[in-house]
Design an enzyme around this catalytic site. Structure first.
Site, mmCIF file in Angstrom:
data_model
loop_
_atom_site.group_PDB
_atom_site.id
_atom_site.type_symbol
_atom_site.label_atom_id
_atom_site.label_comp_id
_atom_site.label_asym_id
_atom_site.label_seq_id
_atom_site.Cartn_x
_atom_site.Cartn_y
_atom_site.Cartn_z
ATOM 1 C CG ASP A 122 -8.636 4.801 8.695
ATOM 2 O OD1 ASP A 122 -8.068 4.216 7.754
ATOM 3 O OD2 ASP A 122 -8.037 5.557 9.474
ATOM 4 N N GLY A 123 -9.102 1.654 8.056
ATOM 5 C CA GLY A 123 -8.522 0.423 8.596
ATOM 6 C C GLY A 123 -8.505 -0.746 7.625
ATOM 7 C CG HIS A 164 -9.097 -0.630 -0.261
ATOM 8 N ND1 HIS A 164 -9.232 0.165 0.859
ATOM 9 C CD2 HIS A 164 -7.861 -0.358 -0.759
ATOM 10 C CE1 HIS A 164 -8.126 0.891 1.022
ATOM 11 N NE2 HIS A 164 -7.277 0.583 0.051
ATOM 12 C CG LEU A 204 -30.206 5.482 3.737
ATOM 13 C CD1 LEU A 204 -29.896 6.252 5.012
ATOM 14 C CD2 LEU A 204 -29.664 4.051 3.874
ATOM 15 N NE ARG A 237 -9.814 8.177 10.794
ATOM 16 C CZ ARG A 237 -9.095 8.958 10.027
ATOM 17 N NH1 ARG A 237 -9.266 10.247 10.058
ATOM 18 N NH2 ARG A 237 -8.182 8.453 9.206
ATOM 19 N NE ARG A 297 -5.148 11.166 10.733
ATOM 20 C CZ ARG A 297 -4.524 10.095 11.201
ATOM 21 N NH1 ARG A 297 -3.824 10.164 12.310
ATOM 22 N NH2 ARG A 297 -4.603 8.930 10.567
HETATM 23 C C1 FPP Z 1 -9.166 3.777 4.533
HETATM 24 O O1 FPP Z 1 -8.464 2.597 4.869
HETATM 25 C C2 FPP Z 1 -10.118 3.515 3.489
HETATM 26 C C3 FPP Z 1 -10.120 4.104 2.274
HETATM 27 C C4 FPP Z 1 -9.097 5.085 1.842
HETATM 28 C C5 FPP Z 1 -11.100 3.798 1.267
HETATM 29 C C6 FPP Z 1 -12.475 3.445 1.751
HETATM 30 C C7 FPP Z 1 -13.074 2.600 0.704
HETATM 31 C C8 FPP Z 1 -13.889 1.545 0.909
HETATM 32 C C9 FPP Z 1 -14.424 1.162 2.220
HETATM 33 C C10 FPP Z 1 -14.290 0.680 -0.206
HETATM 34 C C11 FPP Z 1 -14.667 1.406 -1.422
HETATM 35 C C12 FPP Z 1 -15.994 2.038 -1.322
HETATM 36 C C13 FPP Z 1 -16.407 2.851 -2.288
HETATM 37 C C14 FPP Z 1 -17.786 3.374 -2.248
HETATM 38 C C15 FPP Z 1 -15.515 3.223 -3.376
HETATM 39 P P1 FPP Z 1 -6.881 2.589 4.758
HETATM 40 O O2 FPP Z 1 -6.532 2.020 3.437
HETATM 41 O O3 FPP Z 1 -6.341 3.951 4.983
HETATM 42 O O4 FPP Z 1 -6.509 1.627 5.923
HETATM 43 P P2 FPP Z 1 -5.194 1.676 6.798
HETATM 44 O O5 FPP Z 1 -5.231 2.968 7.563
HETATM 45 O O6 FPP Z 1 -5.347 0.479 7.686
HETATM 46 O O7 FPP Z 1 -4.032 1.572 5.876
#
Ligand code: FPP
Length: 247
Positions: A22-23, A39, A133, A190, A196
């Site tokens: 997250d983040g 992302h 792994l 997380r 959460r």
């Molecule tokens: C949450 O950050 C992250 C996600 C919803 C996507 C996680 C995806 C990746 C790390 C890259 C893609 C990897 C694959 C394997 C597809 P957020 O967007 O909710 O961040 P925020 O809470 O700061 O808005």
């Protein structure tokens, strides 16, 4: 990926680590860039983390790539996340296969674009012989959706006489989940200061140790993973009993 050496692999590395990455959005915002930039950097953090998990002797690494609720995001962001899965697999699959990583994907496959379903099947097939792994990517995954899908399959088997209602228990039910046969996560991390589960591994996390960090996912690296593992190693796991259980 280097083999774990005696000096690198702590005796107590958890067998299964799960991560809510997250983040990304906030990381990008801090830099005045679009969320999709965050992302993309998140994929780099994922690559570092897979490498580090292998070095630390983790056997299962489950990451939350796209949730069943992430469809609520703007179409452009959803499309970018799908593109990142395409890019990650295209760029890294051969390397992962050569390094002994077995790739698995959990989540609802129905409704995914045909090329995405094909990419997933190919990655699973190509890495099938590996066991160093297990990299488990939760994609179009939601814990409640997984449990509902398992219940549907179970009901069908009861109707077909393959299992008796009285034989349904946590073990037999678990065999219908996407994670059938795998150990539950020992440690769930997380990032980004959120506290959460967000519908991640609801069944499997019953006795998982939770570690929350304020590191934003794109900044996550081997040190951050080691630090979460060190925190995990301070915990006493009792699984509902009174005595510590070695895990
Ligand atoms: C949450 O950050 C992250 C996600 C919803 C996507 C996680 C995806 C990746 C790390 C890259 C893609 C990897 C694959 C394997 C597809 P957020 O967007 O909710 O961040 P925020 O809470 O700061 O808005």
């Amino acid at each position: 990926m280097a083999q774990p050496s005696a000096s690198q692999a702590p005796a107590s590395s958890p067998r299964h680590v799960a991560i809510i990455m997250d983040g990304n959005g906030r990381w990008a915002k801090q830099r005045g860039r679009p969320r999709t930039f965050g992302h993309a950097e998140g994929v780099e953090a994922l690559r570092r983390t897979v490498e580090a998990a292998g070095e630390l002797g983790v056997q299962y690494l489950t990451v939350f790539g796209f949730s069943t609720e992430n469809w609520r995001r703007p179409a452009e962001e959803v499309s970018a996340l799908f593109d990142l899965l395409r890019l990650y697999v295209a760029r890294d699959l051969d390397k992962l296969v050569n390094e002994g990583v077995r790739v698995r994907v959990i989540g609802e496959r129905k409704g995914l674009q045909p090329d995405i379903a094909e990419i997933i099947e190919n990655a699973e097939a190509k890495s099938r012989q590996n066991d160093k792994l297990n990299l488990i990517i939760a994609f179009n995954y939601g814990g409640q959706d997984e449990i509902a899908r398992a219940a549907r399959r179970l009901v069908a088997d009861v109707a077909a006489g393959k299992i008796r209602t009285e034989d349904i228990n946590p073990d037999t039910f678990g065999a219908y989940l996407d994670t059938a046969g795998w150990p539950p996560p020992d440690l769930l991390i997380r990032t980004s200061n959120e506290y959460r589960l967000s519908n991640f591994m609801l069944w499997q996390a019953a006795y998982t140790e939770l570690v929350f960090t304020d590191t934003l996912w794109p900044d996550f690296d081997k040190r951050a993973l080691e630090s979460a593992i060190a925190e995990y190693n301070k915990r006493e796991r009792r699984f509902g009993g009174t005595e510590p259980v070695a895990s």
